[in-house]
Design a protein around this motif. Structure first.
Motif, PDB file in Angstrom:
ATOM      1  N   UNK A   1      37.316  39.952  42.528  1.00  0.00           N
ATOM      2  CA  UNK A   1      37.918  41.270  42.723  1.00  0.00           C
ATOM      3  C   UNK A   1      38.458  41.460  44.138  1.00  0.00           C
ATOM      4  N   UNK A   2      38.055  40.578  45.048  1.00  0.00           N
ATOM      5  CA  UNK A   2      38.546  40.679  46.424  1.00  0.00           C
ATOM      6  C   UNK A   2      39.966  40.149  46.570  1.00  0.00           C
ATOM      7  N   UNK A   3      40.449  39.433  45.561  1.00  0.00           N
ATOM      8  CA  UNK A   3      41.811  38.904  45.613  1.00  0.00           C
ATOM      9  C   UNK A   3      42.803  39.956  45.140  1.00  0.00           C
ATOM     10  N   UNK A   4      44.066  39.781  45.510  1.00  0.00           N
ATOM     11  CA  UNK A   4      45.100  40.748  45.129  1.00  0.00           C
ATOM     12  C   UNK A   4      45.481  40.626  43.657  1.00  0.00           C
ATOM     13  N   UNK A   5      45.251  39.438  43.064  1.00  0.00           N
ATOM     14  CA  UNK A   5      45.661  39.208  41.674  1.00  0.00           C
ATOM     15  C   UNK A   5      44.632  39.774  40.706  1.00  0.00           C
ATOM     16  N   UNK A   6      45.059  40.536  39.708  1.00  0.00           N
ATOM     17  CA  UNK A   6      44.121  41.064  38.713  1.00  0.00           C
ATOM     18  C   UNK A   6      43.435  39.910  37.966  1.00  0.00           C
ATOM     19  N   UNK A   7      42.151  40.042  37.632  1.00  0.00           N
ATOM     20  CA  UNK A   7      41.434  38.994  36.902  1.00  0.00           C
ATOM     21  C   UNK A   7      42.073  38.705  35.554  1.00  0.00           C
ATOM     22  N   UNK A   8      42.091  37.442  35.175  1.00  0.00           N
ATOM     23  CA  UNK A   8      42.593  37.011  33.882  1.00  0.00           C
ATOM     24  C   UNK A   8      41.440  36.440  33.057  1.00  0.00           C
ATOM     25  N   UNK A   9      41.701  36.190  31.781  1.00  0.00           N
ATOM     26  CA  UNK A   9      40.669  35.640  30.895  1.00  0.00           C
ATOM     27  C   UNK A   9      40.099  34.336  31.458  1.00  0.00           C
ATOM     28  N   UNK A  10      40.961  33.471  31.949  1.00  0.00           N
ATOM     29  CA  UNK A  10      40.497  32.202  32.517  1.00  0.00           C
ATOM     30  C   UNK A  10      39.516  32.448  33.661  1.00  0.00           C
TER      31      UNK A  10
ATOM     32  N   UNK B   1      22.731  42.923  33.169  1.00  0.00           N
ATOM     33  CA  UNK B   1      23.701  43.991  32.932  1.00  0.00           C
ATOM     34  C   UNK B   1      25.136  43.501  32.894  1.00  0.00           C
ATOM     35  N   UNK B   2      25.403  42.316  33.434  1.00  0.00           N
ATOM     36  CA  UNK B   2      26.790  41.838  33.511  1.00  0.00           C
ATOM     37  C   UNK B   2      27.374  41.513  32.135  1.00  0.00           C
ATOM     38  N   UNK B   3      26.530  41.296  31.132  1.00  0.00           N
ATOM     39  CA  UNK B   3      27.037  41.007  29.789  1.00  0.00           C
ATOM     40  C   UNK B   3      27.902  42.171  29.298  1.00  0.00           C
ATOM     41  N   UNK B   4      27.434  43.390  29.515  1.00  0.00           N
ATOM     42  CA  UNK B   4      28.190  44.568  29.099  1.00  0.00           C
ATOM     43  C   UNK B   4      29.504  44.651  29.873  1.00  0.00           C
ATOM     44  N   UNK B   5      29.444  44.386  31.176  1.00  0.00           N
ATOM     45  CA  UNK B   5      30.650  44.421  32.015  1.00  0.00           C
ATOM     46  C   UNK B   5      31.670  43.397  31.554  1.00  0.00           C
ATOM     47  N   UNK B   6      31.206  42.186  31.297  1.00  0.00           N
ATOM     48  CA  UNK B   6      32.107  41.124  30.866  1.00  0.00           C
ATOM     49  C   UNK B   6      32.754  41.445  29.524  1.00  0.00           C
ATOM     50  N   UNK B   7      31.942  41.930  28.591  1.00  0.00           N
ATOM     51  CA  UNK B   7      32.482  42.269  27.272  1.00  0.00           C
ATOM     52  C   UNK B   7      33.566  43.331  27.389  1.00  0.00           C
ATOM     53  N   UNK B   8      33.335  44.327  28.251  1.00  0.00           N
ATOM     54  CA  UNK B   8      34.320  45.391  28.441  1.00  0.00           C
ATOM     55  C   UNK B   8      35.609  44.844  29.050  1.00  0.00           C
ATOM     56  N   UNK B   9      35.495  43.951  30.032  1.00  0.00           N
ATOM     57  CA  UNK B   9      36.686  43.389  30.662  1.00  0.00           C
ATOM     58  C   UNK B   9      37.464  42.506  29.694  1.00  0.00           C
ATOM     59  N   UNK B  10      36.748  41.744  28.893  1.00  0.00           N
ATOM     60  CA  UNK B  10      37.417  40.894  27.907  1.00  0.00           C
ATOM     61  C   UNK B  10      38.158  41.749  26.891  1.00  0.00           C
ATOM     62  N   UNK B  11      37.523  42.812  26.413  1.00  0.00           N
ATOM     63  CA  UNK B  11      38.188  43.721  25.464  1.00  0.00           C
ATOM     64  C   UNK B  11      39.473  44.289  26.062  1.00  0.00           C
ATOM     65  N   UNK B  12      39.394  44.649  27.338  1.00  0.00           N
ATOM     66  CA  UNK B  12      40.555  45.257  27.998  1.00  0.00           C
ATOM     67  C   UNK B  12      41.714  44.264  28.092  1.00  0.00           C
ATOM     68  N   UNK B  13      41.393  43.026  28.422  1.00  0.00           N
ATOM     69  CA  UNK B  13      42.433  42.009  28.574  1.00  0.00           C
ATOM     70  C   UNK B  13      42.995  41.550  27.230  1.00  0.00           C
ATOM     71  N   UNK B  14      42.204  41.713  26.166  1.00  0.00           N
ATOM     72  CA  UNK B  14      42.642  41.296  24.833  1.00  0.00           C
ATOM     73  C   UNK B  14      42.804  42.515  23.929  1.00  0.00           C
ATOM     74  N   UNK B  15      43.295  43.606  24.468  1.00  0.00           N
ATOM     75  CA  UNK B  15      43.367  44.855  23.716  1.00  0.00           C
ATOM     76  C   UNK B  15      44.287  44.776  22.504  1.00  0.00           C
ATOM     77  N   UNK B  16      45.178  43.777  22.454  1.00  0.00           N
ATOM     78  CA  UNK B  16      46.039  43.624  21.290  1.00  0.00           C
ATOM     79  C   UNK B  16      45.374  42.885  20.147  1.00  0.00           C
ATOM     80  N   UNK B  17      44.170  42.335  20.385  1.00  0.00           N
ATOM     81  CA  UNK B  17      43.450  41.595  19.343  1.00  0.00           C
ATOM     82  C   UNK B  17      42.486  42.520  18.616  1.00  0.00           C
TER      83      UNK B  17
END
Length: 221
Positions: free
Chosen positions: A93-102, A145-161
């Protein structure tokens, strides 16, 4: 001065550091035996013997039953996973580029890889657990607690699925990472790793990320 005893994870009290050492020894021996022989194949008495306990009910005294012992193994090991995962996420998150699935898959796998250290059987233990129990339901609440965070971020990045497909694929990612890392660890011990470990980890990260992002079937529920 009288020191108040610290509570155990299961609600009982542990009177001194010797009791703490015994509990940890039992925990580590249980993890190793479960990893080597399987969850259901190991009776609590065998764990006590492996931990050098003369009392036949030593494991029950400290952990009550097998299910609690399984949960406490996970709770003990997940501390290191969560710490590294938090550090890697902070860097991301410290980088300027938004996180991607990879990026997310890489953080997830690298945080699990902390358990590749010698004498640590957590990955093989988890692999056995999933194979025998079919999922992680019995360990709910111990994974951090990070499992919930990760699941939410993955859902957001794959919102078309379709959400149900994303949930299932993320479970595949979590489980596959555990199984593959456990396999790499066994190969490391046997000296049969086919490629440098860093290369293998990078490849499995890319493979899992690609599967997570793959376009679902049109009629997928």
């Amino acid at each position: 001065m009288t020191t108040r005893a610290a509570p155990k994870a299961d609600g009982r009290e542990r009177p001194n550091s010797r009791g703490d050492s015994t509990r940890l020894l039992i925990l580590l021996k249980a993890e190793e035996l479960f990893a080597r022989r399987g969850i259901e194949a190991v009776p609590l008495r065998d764990i006590g013997v492996a931990a050098g306990q003369k009392n036949n009910v030593a494991v029950q005294y400290h952990y009550a039953d097998k299910e609690n012992l399984l949960r406490q193994i996970t709770a003990h090991r997940v501390k290191a996973t969560e710490q590294l995962r938090a550090e890697l996420l902070a860097d991301l998150f410290a980088t300027a580029r938004p996180p991607q699935i990879l990026d997310l898959v890489r953080v997830w796998v690298l945080a699990l890889a902390v358990h590749l250290e010698e004498g640590n059987y957590y990955l093989a233990f988890l692999s056995r657990y999933v194979i025998e129990r079919g999922d992680y339901v019995g360990l709910a609440g111990t994974g951090g607690s990070s499992i919930v965070t990760f699941t939410a971020m993955v859902r957001r990045l794959l919102k078309g699925h379709p959400e149900i497909r994303t949930e299932e694929r993320w479970t595949v990612v979590m489980t596959s990472a555990v199984h593959e890392l456990a396999r790499y660890q066994n190969a490391l011990r046997a000296g049969t790793l086919p490629s440098p470990l860093d290369d293998l980890i990078d490849d499995i990260v890319r493979f899992l990320a690609a599967g997570l992002e793959a376009t679902p079937l049109i009629n997928s529920a």
